[in-house]
Design a protein around this motif. Structure first.
Motif, PDB file in Angstrom:
ATOM      1  N   GLY B  58      43.537  16.467  41.476  1.00 29.64           N
ATOM      2  CA  GLY B  58      43.112  17.280  40.188  1.00 29.64           C
ATOM      3  C   GLY B  58      41.876  17.872  40.508  1.00 29.64           C
ATOM      4  N   ASP B  59      41.373  19.003  39.856  1.00 29.64           N
ATOM      5  CA  ASP B  59      40.370  19.890  40.202  1.00 29.64           C
ATOM      6  C   ASP B  59      40.219  21.045  39.186  1.00 29.64           C
ATOM      7  N   SER B  60      39.172  21.654  39.202  1.00 27.39           N
ATOM      8  CA  SER B  60      38.870  22.551  38.446  1.00 27.39           C
ATOM      9  C   SER B  60      40.074  23.737  38.507  1.00 27.39           C
ATOM     10  N   ASN B  61      40.102  24.428  37.167  1.00 29.25           N
ATOM     11  CA  ASN B  61      41.115  25.621  37.633  1.00 29.25           C
ATOM     12  C   ASN B  61      40.978  26.454  38.735  1.00 29.25           C
ATOM     13  N   ALA B  62      39.595  26.907  38.848  1.00 32.70           N
ATOM     14  CA  ALA B  62      39.167  27.940  39.873  1.00 32.70           C
ATOM     15  C   ALA B  62      39.477  27.241  41.422  1.00 32.70           C
ATOM     16  N   ASN B  63      39.197  26.161  41.612  1.00 30.72           N
ATOM     17  CA  ASN B  63      39.421  25.348  42.802  1.00 30.72           C
ATOM     18  C   ASN B  63      40.775  25.036  43.132  1.00 30.72           C
ATOM     19  N   ALA B  64      41.509  24.924  42.059  1.00 28.37           N
ATOM     20  CA  ALA B  64      42.933  24.631  42.252  1.00 28.37           C
ATOM     21  C   ALA B  64      43.672  25.911  42.536  1.00 28.37           C
ATOM     22  N   ALA B  67      42.944  27.007  46.122  1.00 27.20           N
ATOM     23  CA  ALA B  67      43.480  26.087  47.134  1.00 27.20           C
ATOM     24  C   ALA B  67      45.086  26.481  47.515  1.00 27.20           C
ATOM     25  N   SER B  68      45.483  27.289  46.780  1.00 29.72           N
ATOM     26  CA  SER B  68      46.833  27.483  46.935  1.00 29.72           C
ATOM     27  C   SER B  68      47.384  28.942  46.423  1.00 29.72           C
ATOM     28  N   ASP B  69      48.532  29.323  47.027  1.00 34.30           N
ATOM     29  CA  ASP B  69      49.143  30.767  46.650  1.00 34.30           C
ATOM     30  C   ASP B  69      50.323  30.530  45.877  1.00 34.30           C
ATOM     31  N   LEU B  70      50.536  29.167  45.542  1.00 28.03           N
ATOM     32  CA  LEU B  70      51.938  28.964  44.406  1.00 28.03           C
ATOM     33  C   LEU B  70      51.366  28.408  43.257  1.00 28.03           C
ATOM     34  N   LYS B  88      40.734  35.550  37.843  1.00 26.45           N
ATOM     35  CA  LYS B  88      40.905  36.879  38.677  1.00 26.45           C
ATOM     36  C   LYS B  88      40.575  36.864  40.047  1.00 26.45           C
ATOM     37  N   PRO B  89      39.129  36.430  40.429  1.00 30.66           N
ATOM     38  CA  PRO B  89      38.448  36.488  41.537  1.00 30.66           C
ATOM     39  C   PRO B  89      39.304  35.125  42.558  1.00 30.66           C
ATOM     40  N   SER B  90      39.846  34.382  41.837  1.00 32.28           N
ATOM     41  CA  SER B  90      40.386  33.379  42.823  1.00 32.28           C
ATOM     42  C   SER B  90      41.964  33.556  43.135  1.00 32.28           C
ATOM     43  N   LEU B  91      42.522  34.549  42.617  1.00 28.48           N
ATOM     44  CA  LEU B  91      43.843  34.900  42.871  1.00 28.48           C
ATOM     45  C   LEU B  91      43.925  35.736  43.851  1.00 28.48           C
ATOM     46  N   LYS B  92      44.953  35.267  44.946  1.00 25.69           N
ATOM     47  CA  LYS B  92      44.907  35.938  46.072  1.00 25.69           C
ATOM     48  C   LYS B  92      46.149  36.919  46.119  1.00 25.69           C
TER      49      LYS B  92
END
Lengths: 230, 230
Positions: B58-64, B67-70, B88-92
């Motif tokens: 588990g982690d913060s939404n931004a860290n989660a 950490a993933s592109d799925l 938005k800034p964390s979505l790759k």
């Protein structure tokens, strides 16, 4: 046996499918159409198929409507309002009108996998606004494939029945359950037809994409929620 | 095994249900939440249930999200837009965002058996408008009962998967099919999520009326249309 069922606008595939299935179950059917002759032809075709025990006749929509207080409306959406207005003098208070109409965008030249917005919320609610006081509209059968209904196999589809009158809902559930394969489910208020109507467009889209004759089943409800012939 | 799946806003019943089912199938999961501690607690609960082989953190939404592109988004509708703007800034670009949001009227104090109109047509299409370019939104899982998903029995529900990218749809169909009982169906374009989302409100209404945990099955399509674990 229920009283005679008049299937209004009943010469299209949705209408003949219901007529065939109910006549086969022993119900007495009048198919109605703008053309009494076309209605008689459609009735004769079903009688030919089912043999002499079947009670299926044809007549004008107005005569069919006048002859029964248990009605089913199976016209395309673009014909629904006009037919209901025309039939208003023939609709008797106390009647039940089963409405299977879906506001598909194909009615205005769009895709059958999309729907139109209806001011009242659904085609069924539009019908309820157009019928005389005392006529109960019951939404049902929108999701049953006409191809499957016109065939001989079981109809692998649940019929979600919605109306403001629980007794009318129960009566239509009983009628739906006479069709092999169908399970009828009380879907609550007529406004819920909004969603049931949309499902037809989804199924049509799936049919086009996957080349099938889609229907729906609702899972996860207690067994007593489903009415079926077995 | 797929890449790690981040379940954003994943501490509610919809999120923990997906996390449990996918972790049980051997997928690696990060639950995201506004509170990293709450996410870790939810992850620990699932890990406790599944034993040491389960990969759930588990982690913060931004860290989660980073950490993933799925990604899977499992917040109530009233939190969807705000969370997507925040992330938005964390979505790759190149990411896939599985959206299970349903615009239930309960989000604004109404009934969960009714829906809100969404300007874009559906919650999934709203998500597609809010994510950065290059992120593909795939609508799925709206109709699966959270109660059933959080349980141990098979999930008697078809998952209709809609997106603009057939490869992303196939990937999500494969992921859905890892859940016992689920059959995944390619539902075509993202706009079709409009109807799939509505079905959830219908099921909630049926659940209230009949005291069940409703799901849907689509009948009548060729066997190749369904992806399932058996």
């Amino acid at each position: 046996m229920s009283p005679t069922i008049a299937i209004l606008g009943g010469t299209g595939p949705a209408g003949t499918g219901l007529a065939l299935r109910w006549a086969r179950a022993g119900e007495s059917i009048i198919i109605g159409s703008r053309s009494a002759q076309r209605a008689r032809d459609a009735a004769a075709k079903i009688a030919d198929k089912l043999g002499s025990a079947a009670i299926v006749t044809g007549d004008s929509n107005a005569n069919a409507c006048a002859a029964s207080d248990l009605l089913a409306l199976t016209v395309p959406f673009e014909g629904q309002a006009a037919l209901l207005k025309e039939l208003k003098p023939s609709l008797k208070p106390g009647s039940i009108l089963i409405d299977a109409t879906v506001p598909l965008a194909s009615g205005v030249g769009g895709r059958a996998s999309r729907t139109l917005g209806v001011w009242q919320g659904s085609a069924a609610q539009q019908a309820a606004e157009l019928v005389p006081k005392g006529v109960t509209v019951v939404a049902a059968f929108q999701n049953c494939s006409a191809d499957v209904m016109n065939g001989d196999g079981p109809v692998e589809c649940d019929v979600i029945v919605c109306s403001e009158d629980p007794a009318a809902t129960q009566m239509v559930c009983d009628l739906a359950a006479k069709i092999p394969g169908v399970r009828a489910i009380d879907g609550g208020k007529l406004e819920n037809a909004r969603i049931v109507e949309q499902i037809t467009a989804l199924l049509i889209g799936l049919n086009i994409r996957h080349k099938g004759h889609g229907g729906i089943r609702i899972t996860g409800l207690p067994p007593t929620s489903y009415r079926s012939s077995k």
